[in-house]
Motif scaffolding. Structure first.
Motif, PDB file in Angstrom:
ATOM      1  N   VAL A 284       0.835  -1.210   0.000  1.00  0.00           N
ATOM      2  CA  VAL A 284       0.000   0.000   0.000  1.00  0.00           C
ATOM      3  C   VAL A 284       0.867   1.256   0.000  1.00  0.00           C
ATOM      4  O   VAL A 284       0.596   2.226  -0.740  1.00  0.00           O
ATOM      5  N   GLU A 285       1.924   1.277   0.798  1.00  0.00           N
ATOM      6  CA  GLU A 285       2.774   2.463   0.877  1.00  0.00           C
ATOM      7  C   GLU A 285       3.555   2.702  -0.412  1.00  0.00           C
ATOM      8  O   GLU A 285       3.746   3.848  -0.841  1.00  0.00           O
ATOM      9  N   ASN A 286       4.019   1.629  -1.052  1.00  0.00           N
ATOM     10  CA  ASN A 286       4.884   1.786  -2.223  1.00  0.00           C
ATOM     11  C   ASN A 286       4.131   1.746  -3.549  1.00  0.00           C
ATOM     12  O   ASN A 286       4.539   2.403  -4.508  1.00  0.00           O
ATOM     13  N   LEU A 287       3.058   0.960  -3.605  1.00  0.00           N
ATOM     14  CA  LEU A 287       2.337   0.782  -4.863  1.00  0.00           C
ATOM     15  C   LEU A 287       0.926   1.348  -4.838  1.00  0.00           C
ATOM     16  O   LEU A 287       0.301   1.495  -5.890  1.00  0.00           O
ATOM     17  N   GLY A 288       0.429   1.629  -3.638  1.00  0.00           N
ATOM     18  CA  GLY A 288      -0.938   2.115  -3.530  1.00  0.00           C
ATOM     19  C   GLY A 288      -1.971   1.040  -3.757  1.00  0.00           C
ATOM     20  O   GLY A 288      -3.127   1.336  -4.041  1.00  0.00           O
ATOM     21  N   LEU A 289      -1.572  -0.237  -3.637  1.00  0.00           N
ATOM     22  CA  LEU A 289      -2.469  -1.357  -3.909  1.00  0.00           C
ATOM     23  C   LEU A 289      -2.397  -2.394  -2.794  1.00  0.00           C
ATOM     24  O   LEU A 289      -1.329  -2.609  -2.207  1.00  0.00           O
ATOM     25  N   THR A 290      -3.504  -3.044  -2.526  1.00  0.00           N
ATOM     26  CA  THR A 290      -3.523  -4.152  -1.582  1.00  0.00           C
ATOM     27  C   THR A 290      -2.988  -5.416  -2.262  1.00  0.00           C
ATOM     28  O   THR A 290      -2.818  -5.459  -3.481  1.00  0.00           O
ATOM     29  N   PHE A 291      -2.763  -6.449  -1.456  1.00  0.00           N
ATOM     30  CA  PHE A 291      -2.246  -7.706  -1.999  1.00  0.00           C
ATOM     31  C   PHE A 291      -3.165  -8.295  -3.074  1.00  0.00           C
ATOM     32  O   PHE A 291      -2.690  -8.667  -4.158  1.00  0.00           O
ATOM     33  N   PRO A 292      -4.493  -8.412  -2.834  1.00  0.00           N
ATOM     34  CA  PRO A 292      -5.350  -8.980  -3.896  1.00  0.00           C
ATOM     35  C   PRO A 292      -5.307  -8.178  -5.186  1.00  0.00           C
ATOM     36  O   PRO A 292      -5.342  -8.744  -6.283  1.00  0.00           O
ATOM     37  N   LYS A 293      -5.225  -6.849  -5.084  1.00  0.00           N
ATOM     38  CA  LYS A 293      -5.196  -6.030  -6.302  1.00  0.00           C
ATOM     39  C   LYS A 293      -3.875  -6.178  -7.044  1.00  0.00           C
ATOM     40  O   LYS A 293      -3.855  -6.167  -8.279  1.00  0.00           O
ATOM     41  N   CYS A 294      -2.780  -6.322  -6.314  1.00  0.00           N
ATOM     42  CA  CYS A 294      -1.493  -6.584  -6.973  1.00  0.00           C
ATOM     43  C   CYS A 294      -1.530  -7.920  -7.708  1.00  0.00           C
ATOM     44  O   CYS A 294      -1.073  -8.031  -8.849  1.00  0.00           O
ATOM     45  N   ARG A 295      -2.071  -8.919  -7.045  1.00  0.00           N
ATOM     46  CA  ARG A 295      -2.143 -10.250  -7.652  1.00  0.00           C
ATOM     47  C   ARG A 295      -3.006 -10.216  -8.910  1.00  0.00           C
ATOM     48  O   ARG A 295      -2.644 -10.778  -9.945  1.00  0.00           O
ATOM     49  N   ARG A 296      -4.146  -9.531  -8.843  1.00  0.00           N
ATOM     50  CA  ARG A 296      -5.031  -9.465  -9.998  1.00  0.00           C
ATOM     51  C   ARG A 296      -4.386  -8.688 -11.148  1.00  0.00           C
ATOM     52  O   ARG A 296      -4.543  -9.048 -12.320  1.00  0.00           O
TER      53      ARG A 296
END
Length: 357
Positions: A284-296
């Motif tokens: 969240v701090e580095n990419l602005g995304l949660t784990f599920p959203k990164c995976r998707r």
């Protein structure tokens, strides 16, 4: 001449192509498979079977070893020569050690005897065959370029395109505005399909494409400044990223391939020597995304490369990236990009008319 036997069970099962000139065998086995939840397409000769194998997606192919007009296993040879990697089970009434060896050498995953196989055994063999399918992704290099300061060449090219589109829309009338919107959609589609993006650049490209496609009334002159701001933010985030664990997390997710849904947050956290809470913080701090959203996002990156660079059927692309249900794939793709997979592929065409399958 082909005919189809469709499953009447709720939900789509595995889809099988059955190539055999013995109508009685096809009818009996296809009906048994349909009762077990399979969708079965059949062809009664080699050429019809090859045509179906080329045109549609199948989880497995059940292939008679001897077909009129062709040498033994010639259909299998042609399938492999044409790059069709669908798992193949050979079904024969004339078993021999030599033919079984030859079939395996050509990539068949099984060799079955007609007189000895039951419907239940055939269903089990087909499920096992389908499970051997390997993802055929465009993996010449990793899905994303490493994080780096500055912009990729594709993002720099996009910014130049945005300037041109903005100028044309401002100087023209309604027709120019419509043309500018279409040009903007195609430019963003080309961008997300480019191999030279960082993860953040891809995510912003997807966000921008969704932004433009979700509101047809949005003026180009209003959309472009917002997209520029997002691109600048992605560049700033990339330049500020110093924790190597973020790259390791993304590499771990990428390496899961079509088994991404089975890779848990806890497993990824342990692989980079973090706990789950710290994993979420990093992303969240580095990419602005949660784990599920990164995976998707990583799954959809694979899908975009396939859709843009090949003519594989959308259903096969869904399977390649780990979806058993093409409808779920369609929904998730639309949620990220604001367009269906078929609609996205249509953006490759000069007028984005969606004719590509």
């Amino acid at each position: 001449m082909t005919k189809q036997v469709r499953t009447a069970l709720p939900g789509a099962g595995l889809r099988v192509l059955f190539v055999d000139d013995d109508a009685a065998v096809v009818d009996s086995l296809a009906r048994l498979l349909a009762m077990d939840g399979f969708e079965v397409d059949s062809a009664s000769n080699a050429e019809a079977g090859l045509a179906l194998a080329r045109s549609g997606f199948y989880d497995a192919i059940l292939l008679d070893m001897r077909l009129p007009g062709m040498p033994d296993l010639e259909v299998l040879r042609r399938l492999r020569a044409e790059g069709i990697r669908t798992p193949v089970l050979i079904l024969t009434g004339f078993p021999s050690a030599d033919s079984a060896f030859d079939a395996r050498g050509l990539g068949a995953v099984g060799y079955l005897t007609k007189s000895m196989i039951s419907g239940a055994e055939l269903a089990t063999a087909l499920r096992k065959a389908a499970a051997t399918a390997k993802p055929r992704m465009l993996r010449i290099r990793p899905l994303f370029s490493p994080f780096r300061p500055g912009r990729s060449e594709r993002i720099s090219a996009l910014l130049r395109e945005l300037q041109r589109i903005e100028g044309s829309a401002d100087s023209g009338g309604g027709a120019a505005t419509d043309s500018g919107r279409a040009d903007l959609q195609r430019a963003l589609a080309r961008t997300v399909a480019n191999r030279d993006l960082t993860f953040l650049e891809f995510v912003v490209g997807a966000k921008a494409l969704h932004f433009v496609l979700s509101d047809p009334s949005l003026p180009v002159s209003a959309a472009i400044p917002t997209i520029r701001e997002w691109l600048d933010d992605a560049s700033d985030r990339s330049a500020a990223l110093t924790d190597p664990a973020v790259d390791q997390i993304l590499a771990r997710l990428e390496g899961a391939g079509r088994n991404w849904s089975m890779l848990t947050e806890a497993e990824v956290a342990a692989a980079v020597d973090r706990n789950s809470h710290r994993l979420w913080q990093l992303l969240v701090e580095n990419l602005g995304l949660t784990f599920p959203k990164c995976r998707r996002a990583i799954v959809m990156r694979r899908a975009v490369l396939e859709l843009w660079n090949t003519d594989e059927h959308v259903r096969q692309v869904a399977f390649l990236v780990g979806y058993d249900d093409a409808g779920h794939f369609d929904r998730d793709f639309r949620d990220l990009f604001g367009v269906t997979p078929t609609g996205f592929r249509g953006l490759r065409l000069p007028h984005g008319d969606g004719r590509s399958r």
